[in-house]
Design a protein around this motif. Sequence first.
Motif, PDB file in Angstrom:
ATOM      1  N   THR A   1      28.392  33.062  22.486  1.00 57.88           N
ATOM      2  CA  THR A   1      27.921  32.148  23.332  1.00 57.88           C
ATOM      3  C   THR A   1      27.787  30.757  22.665  1.00 57.88           C
ATOM      4  O   THR A   1      27.453  29.480  23.191  1.00 57.88           O
TER       5      THR A   1
ATOM      6  N   CYS B   1      39.204  31.512  20.004  1.00 57.38           N
ATOM      7  CA  CYS B   1      37.895  31.906  20.491  1.00 57.38           C
ATOM      8  C   CYS B   1      38.054  32.439  21.765  1.00 57.38           C
ATOM      9  O   CYS B   1      37.204  32.168  22.586  1.00 57.38           O
ATOM     10  N   ASN B   2      39.342  32.626  22.146  1.00 54.76           N
ATOM     11  CA  ASN B   2      39.480  32.993  23.490  1.00 54.76           C
ATOM     12  C   ASN B   2      38.371  34.342  24.069  1.00 54.76           C
ATOM     13  O   ASN B   2      38.090  34.935  23.170  1.00 54.76           O
TER      14      ASN B   2
ATOM     15  N   ASN C   1      35.512  34.969  25.281  1.00 56.55           N
ATOM     16  CA  ASN C   1      34.006  35.061  25.124  1.00 56.55           C
ATOM     17  C   ASN C   1      33.042  34.321  26.138  1.00 56.55           C
ATOM     18  O   ASN C   1      33.716  34.499  27.018  1.00 56.55           O
ATOM     19  N   ARG C   2      31.989  34.058  25.810  1.00 58.61           N
ATOM     20  CA  ARG C   2      31.048  33.467  26.704  1.00 58.61           C
ATOM     21  C   ARG C   2      30.668  32.037  26.333  1.00 58.61           C
ATOM     22  O   ARG C   2      29.397  31.452  26.859  1.00 58.61           O
ATOM     23  N   LEU C   3      31.405  31.562  25.657  1.00 56.06           N
ATOM     24  CA  LEU C   3      31.187  29.997  25.237  1.00 56.06           C
ATOM     25  C   LEU C   3      30.952  28.944  26.622  1.00 56.06           C
ATOM     26  O   LEU C   3      31.830  29.194  27.521  1.00 56.06           O
TER      27      LEU C   3
ATOM     28  N   CYS D   1      40.949  28.777  23.690  1.00 57.10           N
ATOM     29  CA  CYS D   1      39.641  28.672  24.052  1.00 57.10           C
ATOM     30  C   CYS D   1      39.487  28.941  25.485  1.00 57.10           C
ATOM     31  O   CYS D   1      38.401  28.749  25.960  1.00 57.10           O
TER      32      CYS D   1
ATOM     33  N   ASN E   1      36.920  31.633  28.864  1.00 54.99           N
ATOM     34  CA  ASN E   1      35.489  31.548  28.468  1.00 54.99           C
ATOM     35  C   ASN E   1      34.637  30.792  29.890  1.00 54.99           C
ATOM     36  O   ASN E   1      35.187  30.822  30.949  1.00 54.99           O
TER      37      ASN E   1
END
Length: 131
Positions: free
Chosen positions: A38, A53-54, A56-58, A74, A77
């Motif tokens: 996150t 950072c593909n 994820n829950r960013l 990215c 997300n």
Amino acid sequence: GSIDVNGDVDLSYGILTELPLTFNKVSGYFDCYGNQLTTLKGSPRWVGRYFDCNSNRLTSLEFSPDYVGHHFFCHDNELIDNYCDTEIGGNFYTSLKQDGLILNDFNKATNYDEWRKLYKRKKILNDIFNM
């Protein structure tokens, strides 16, 4: 309190909710694809190859590297904003469609540098006029 890595860092396909260490310089690639992150807190300040950072829950790209030598990935997300201060030597890839940002069929932002400059100017002007 941070580490340098002469080579690659592959933390992909895990169950990480945060990065386990604080990185400084990674001479190769940094891959944290497919976790539950996150935040990018702890990500390297400098990456010689690509930063991924593909998936994820960013929600933001805060704490992204200062420099990435090749591509910055990215997409997939929960981003609400594509803006980051990272100097990117390659291309920027995202799945977040944002006003003025042009994405091709492969989620590559074809005008990221120009978009980022305009976005930053707009943000500064909004801050000035909303004081």
